[in-house]
Design an enzyme around this catalytic site. Structure first.
Site, PDB file in Angstrom:
ATOM      1  N   HIS A  12      -4.050   5.645   3.186  1.00 56.92           N
ATOM      2  CA  HIS A  12      -3.856   6.946   3.850  1.00 56.92           C
ATOM      3  C   HIS A  12      -2.356   7.134   4.005  1.00 56.92           C
ATOM      4  O   HIS A  12      -1.652   6.149   4.232  1.00 56.92           O
ATOM      5  CB  HIS A  12      -4.531   6.967   5.225  1.00 56.92           C
ATOM      6  CG  HIS A  12      -3.933   5.995   6.208  1.00 56.92           C
ATOM      7  ND1 HIS A  12      -4.653   5.020   6.842  1.00 56.92           N
ATOM      8  CD2 HIS A  12      -2.657   5.832   6.663  1.00 56.92           C
ATOM      9  CE1 HIS A  12      -3.871   4.318   7.635  1.00 56.92           C
ATOM     10  NE2 HIS A  12      -2.650   4.779   7.555  1.00 56.92           N
ATOM     11  N   HIS A  59      -3.469   5.951  14.857  1.00 56.37           N
ATOM     12  CA  HIS A  59      -2.019   5.699  14.950  1.00 56.37           C
ATOM     13  C   HIS A  59      -1.495   6.182  16.292  1.00 56.37           C
ATOM     14  O   HIS A  59      -0.706   7.134  16.360  1.00 56.37           O
ATOM     15  CB  HIS A  59      -1.293   6.402  13.815  1.00 56.37           C
ATOM     16  CG  HIS A  59      -1.687   5.937  12.445  1.00 56.37           C
ATOM     17  ND1 HIS A  59      -2.857   6.309  11.833  1.00 56.37           N
ATOM     18  CD2 HIS A  59      -1.050   5.121  11.570  1.00 56.37           C
ATOM     19  CE1 HIS A  59      -2.926   5.741  10.631  1.00 56.37           C
ATOM     20  NE2 HIS A  59      -1.852   5.017  10.448  1.00 56.37           N
ATOM     21  N   HIS A 193       3.510  -1.412   2.788  1.00 54.32           N
ATOM     22  CA  HIS A 193       4.498  -0.482   3.337  1.00 54.32           C
ATOM     23  C   HIS A 193       5.034  -0.982   4.667  1.00 54.32           C
ATOM     24  O   HIS A 193       4.342  -1.682   5.397  1.00 54.32           O
ATOM     25  CB  HIS A 193       3.996   0.955   3.441  1.00 54.32           C
ATOM     26  CG  HIS A 193       2.811   1.250   4.353  1.00 54.32           C
ATOM     27  ND1 HIS A 193       1.587   0.628   4.242  1.00 54.32           N
ATOM     28  CD2 HIS A 193       2.677   2.154   5.355  1.00 54.32           C
ATOM     29  CE1 HIS A 193       0.750   1.157   5.136  1.00 54.32           C
ATOM     30  NE2 HIS A 193       1.394   2.062   5.828  1.00 54.32           N
ATOM     31  N   GLU A 240      -2.517  -3.083   7.648  1.00 59.12           N
ATOM     32  CA  GLU A 240      -3.667  -2.163   7.596  1.00 59.12           C
ATOM     33  C   GLU A 240      -4.727  -2.647   6.601  1.00 59.12           C
ATOM     34  O   GLU A 240      -5.903  -2.305   6.715  1.00 59.12           O
ATOM     35  CB  GLU A 240      -3.207  -0.748   7.200  1.00 59.12           C
ATOM     36  CG  GLU A 240      -2.411  -0.040   8.284  1.00 59.12           C
ATOM     37  CD  GLU A 240      -1.907   1.351   7.866  1.00 59.12           C
ATOM     38  OE1 GLU A 240      -1.453   2.073   8.762  1.00 59.12           O
ATOM     39  OE2 GLU A 240      -1.944   1.694   6.670  1.00 59.12           O
TER      40      GLU A 240
END
Ligand code: DHB
Ligand code: FE
Length: 281
Positions: A12, A59, A193, A240
């Site tokens: 995502h 988040h 990331h 994640e």
């Protein structure tokens, strides 16, 4: 009885949502990314399930540092798109499946996994961007969705092993639901990331692709990877990826069929990975 027909894995990224919402999908930067999801959208049209069990992370949108459940199951009738700072995304309200969600909560908690029951929750890009990538931009989402939020934002985060074992308990729960539902389970977030600090912008193609190989062929060994390796090799937000192990754990022990595999860099700060695995019970 209900059954799990397939698992879907996808990153995502909020900028993907913005590209969709602002009509920028034909921009040269985004063309290769959305092209990678064309076979997915076709596959999904032909294989629309009755319910999606969608593993994602919030988040600090629905939850905050005031209260952080490790695993939270959405049992509500519906979940509204959250305001993430720029107003809510212009996407449909997510309809839930309270009966199946309550059954899964009952079964999984009795199987010794602690879930937080959530009866009211807004959902952020962690859930809505994967829905767009796989189903397009419909006026209404094509089926009910059970949101399953995992804490990968505030330490301590759950281990890959625990996520994998939880997936097995979720499978047992779904397969004991007394209605002939076709259920897909999605694992979202990742891949490599890091959004902050001196290593911001970190991408690790080799590690990501090995992760995809192992997720397909040897998820049991993959689930034993310690969390520090995710952080070291895939960046602070690469953690994640433990959520993908919940979806993989819910698949049968037989080798799945790989229907689609895609990997693309860059999408904002994130390496985008994507898999569709069909289940053979
Ligand atoms: C980005 C990626 C994320 O997973 C996220 O939650 C926010 C931003 C990014 O690549 O910009
Ligand atoms: Fe994220």
């Amino acid at each position: 009885m209900a059954h799990i027909s397939a698992s879907v894995y996808t990153s995502h990224v909020p900028a993907i949502g913005a590209a969709l919402d602002l009509g920028k999908t034909a921009d040269p930067y985004w063309v290769p990314l959305f092209k990678g999801y064309e076979p997915t959208k076709q596959w999904f049209k032909e294989n629309t399930p009755d319910v999606i069990f969608l593993v994602y992370n919030d988040h600090a949108t629905a939850f905050s540092l005031d209260m952080i459940p490790t695993f939270a199951i959405g049992c509500a009738d519906e979940f509204k798109p959250a305001d993430e700072g720029w107003g809510p995304r212009p996407v449909p309200v997510v309809k839930g499946h309270p009966e199946l969600a309550a059954h899964i909560a009952q079964s999984v908690i009795q199987d010794d996994f602690d879930l937080t029951i959530v009866n009211k929750m807004d959902v952020d890009h962690g859930l809505t961007v994967p829905l767009n990538l796989v189903t397009g931009q419909p006026d209404a989402w094509p089926c009910p969705v059970i949101p399953f939020a995992v804490n990968v934002v505030q330490y301590p985060v759950p281990s890959g092993r625990r996520c994998f074992m939880l997936g097995k308990a979720i499978r047992k729960a779904i397969e004991s639901f007394d209605a002939p539902l076709n259920v897909q389970i999605w694992g979202t977030g990742g891949m490599s990331h890091q959004l902050q600090g001196p290593r911001a912008g970190l991408i690790n193609r080799e590690w990501d692709n090995q992760f995809l190989d192992d997720l397909i062929a040897d998820p049991d060994a993959l689930s034993k990877k310690p969390h520090i390796e995710y952080v070291r090799e895939a960046g602070s937000e690469g953690i994640e990826l433990v959520m993908w192990l919940i979806a993989r754990g819910a698949m049968s022990d037989k080798a799945p069929t790989v229907k689609h595999r895609f990997y693309h860099v860059p999408a904002s700060n994130t390496a985008v990975g994507h898999l569709i695995l069909e289940n053979h019970p």
